[in-house]
Design a protein around this motif. Structure first.
Motif, PDB file in Angstrom:
ATOM      1  N   GLY A 103       0.559  -1.247  -0.020  1.00  0.00           N
ATOM      2  CA  GLY A 103      -0.063   0.000  -0.022  1.00  0.00           C
ATOM      3  C   GLY A 103       0.833   1.096   0.023  1.00  0.00           C
ATOM      4  N   HIS A 104       2.006   1.055   0.134  1.00  0.00           N
ATOM      5  CA  HIS A 104       2.978   2.439  -0.024  1.00  0.00           C
ATOM      6  C   HIS A 104       3.018   2.804  -1.249  1.00  0.00           C
ATOM      7  N   VAL A 119       3.127  -0.359  -3.673  1.00  0.00           N
ATOM      8  CA  VAL A 119       3.850  -1.808  -3.211  1.00  0.00           C
ATOM      9  C   VAL A 119       2.658  -2.666  -2.928  1.00  0.00           C
ATOM     10  N   HIS A 120       2.583  -3.920  -3.737  1.00  0.00           N
ATOM     11  CA  HIS A 120       1.672  -4.821  -3.586  1.00  0.00           C
ATOM     12  C   HIS A 120       1.972  -5.916  -2.479  1.00  0.00           C
ATOM     13  N   HIS A 121       3.366  -6.510  -2.421  1.00  0.00           N
ATOM     14  CA  HIS A 121       3.494  -7.369  -1.276  1.00  0.00           C
ATOM     15  C   HIS A 121       5.203  -7.527  -1.364  1.00  0.00           C
ATOM     16  N   ILE A 122       5.703  -7.835  -0.104  1.00  0.00           N
ATOM     17  CA  ILE A 122       7.079  -7.853   0.175  1.00  0.00           C
ATOM     18  C   ILE A 122       7.500  -9.532   0.787  1.00  0.00           C
ATOM     19  N   TYR A 129       4.893  -4.881  -7.053  1.00  0.00           N
ATOM     20  CA  TYR A 129       4.151  -3.620  -7.136  1.00  0.00           C
ATOM     21  C   TYR A 129       3.025  -3.717  -7.886  1.00  0.00           C
ATOM     22  N   ILE A 130       1.922  -2.747  -7.816  1.00  0.00           N
ATOM     23  CA  ILE A 130       0.738  -2.643  -8.694  1.00  0.00           C
ATOM     24  C   ILE A 130       1.125  -1.442  -9.461  1.00  0.00           C
TER      25      ILE A 130
END
Length: 161
Positions: A103-104, A119-122, A129-130
């Motif tokens: 979400g960043h 940012v989608h996930h880490i 990313y989206i």
């Protein structure tokens, strides 16, 4: 706000991926959707208002070409696009890479090529990313990129208040 940001970005992917699509040859088959416009749509929706001309120009990194190229090489904060718009506009704060989370808002530059995204996930030190670009074939999930900076790689993150 990061959960809300991620929800909005995911909604845009679900709603528009079939309209704003890049085909396998990387030519536009429908309407083009640059990464900066995708991020502007997410930010506008999250804020609940139109973006100002200044906010849009900061996200689009509107600078003279020679100045722009030098600033990218130097990693100047003005080329952090959406992060610069959020921080300088008083809408939120910059986030260190060590605190990256889904979400960043994000702007990165790798070997002189930039991208604006959410940012989608880490996973570990890798970020997905989206956004919308050729590698995601329009709105979609891209990555991974390593969350470590080096000489020809800069990454900026921000979150809204």
């Amino acid at each position: 706000m990061t959960a809300k940001t991620l929800k909005i970005a995911t909604h845009f992917v679900d709603k528009y991926a079939h309209v704003w699509r890049w085909d396998d040859e990387y030519s536009i088959t429908e309407k083009p959707l640059p990464c900066t416009v995708f991020v502007q749509k997410v930010l506008k929706t999250e804020l609940g208002r139109k973006l100002t001309t200044l906010e849009r120009s900061r996200i689009n990194i509107i600078l003279p070409l020679l100045t722009f190229q030098r600033l990218v090489r130097e990693g100047d904060f003005r080329v952090s696009g959406v992060v610069y718009a959020i921080v300088k506009g008083g809408l939120g704060r910059q986030v260190p890479l060590s605190r990256a989370k889904p979400g960043h808002y994000c702007q990165f530059w790798i070997n002189g090529k930039g991208h604006s995204c959410i940012v989608h996930h880490i996973e570990g030190d890798q970020m997905w990313y989206i956004s919308s670009n050729k590698s995601t074939h329009g709105p979609g999930v891209g990555g991974p990129i390593q969350l470590k900076e080096r000489r020809n790689k800069r990454i900026w993150l921000a979150e809204l208040k």
